[in-house]
Design an enzyme around this catalytic site. Structure first.
Site, PDB file in Angstrom:
ATOM      1  N   LYS A   1      50.847  24.691  78.791  1.00  0.00           N
ATOM      2  CA  LYS A   1      50.503  23.545  77.940  1.00  0.00           C
ATOM      3  C   LYS A   1      51.590  23.291  76.890  1.00  0.00           C
ATOM      4  O   LYS A   1      51.310  23.115  75.698  1.00  0.00           O
ATOM      5  CB  LYS A   1      49.139  23.743  77.279  1.00  0.00           C
ATOM      6  N   ARG A   2      52.834  23.235  77.342  1.00  0.00           N
ATOM      7  CA  ARG A   2      53.956  23.052  76.437  1.00  0.00           C
ATOM      8  C   ARG A   2      54.000  21.614  75.905  1.00  0.00           C
ATOM      9  O   ARG A   2      53.573  20.677  76.573  1.00  0.00           O
ATOM     10  CB  ARG A   2      55.269  23.348  77.146  1.00  0.00           C
TER      11      ARG A   2
END
Length: 230
Positions: free
Chosen positions: A56-57
């Site tokens: 979930k960058r």
């Protein structure tokens, strides 16, 4: 960790199409964790499974480009991203996926209880605005099937939202967490499917398979429930 994951891949893998390693679980162990992650990716792909790197960058565009480089260097087939910084910050991830042949799953409506505080707020609600960011980029990662690797994370815990989100993202593959331990039910996911394209959804179950007394049986049970949606 690597040995445990390899055992799960061996037992549950035949009923699955992908594994989704949570990067934080490996990163907390530093260099040894990254080595274990590389081992798990190698084992999974050798077993014929796709790998979705779940990190979930998200960051400003310059840093997002570095995150994208690190994710594609892993050799994963897809990765998850956080689009809350806007389209310009999402762009480096999509460009990296184009270049490497990977897929991107952008958060749209997550499965956690607190998601409603922000993602359901506004007019139109934030989840629909995020869906618009995905749809605008879908054609860039569209494959021969007509489905797009510019995908969306859409939690199973609020199935009443599925039909509208599918309407907004007609070609995107939905990565659907929240089945099992979080209360989502596979029989409620039919509105997420694109007609005639069962690969339009990728249902993720972690604890309900990995924590089961018989992971192989748990994975097979979920597989059968999902395929019954057709």
């Amino acid at each position: 960790m690597a040995a445990h994951c390899a055992e799960l891949i061996e037992s549950a893998g035949p009923a699955c199409v992908a594994v989704k390693p949570q990067l934080a679980c490996f990163e907390r162990h530093g260099v040894a964790g990254w080595q274990a992650l590389n081992e798990v990716i190698t084992v999974a792909q050798a077993a014929g499974l796709l790998v979705v790197a779940d990190g979930k960058r998200g960051d400003v565009p310059t840093t997002a480009a570095v995150y994208a480089e690190s994710l594609t260097a892993l050799g994963a087939d897809a990765f998850t991203v956080n689009p809350l910084l806007g389209g310009d910050a999402l762009e480096p991830f999509v460009a990296a996926a184009e270049e490497s042949g990977a897929g991107v799953f952008s958060l749209v409506r997550t499965s956690n209880p607190g998601a409603a505080e922000l993602q359901d707020a506004g007019d139109p609600p934030l989840r629909e605005q995020l869906a618009g960011l995905v749809a605008e980029r879908a054609d860039r990662l569209t494959g021969e099937s007509g489905l797009s690797g510019m995908g969306a994370v859409v939690g199973a815990t609020h199935p009443e939202l599925m039909a509208r989100l599918r309407e907004l993202m007609p070609a995107s593959i939905f990565l659907i967490p929240g089945v099992g331990a979080q209360g989502g039910k596979p029989e409620d996911l039919a509105p997420a499917l694109v007609e005639g394209k069962p690969a339009s959804i990728l249902v993720a179950a972690a604890r309900s398979i990995a924590g089961a007394a018989d992971p192989a049986a748990a994975a097979a049970e979920l597989r059968d429930a999902v395929w019954a949606l057709r």
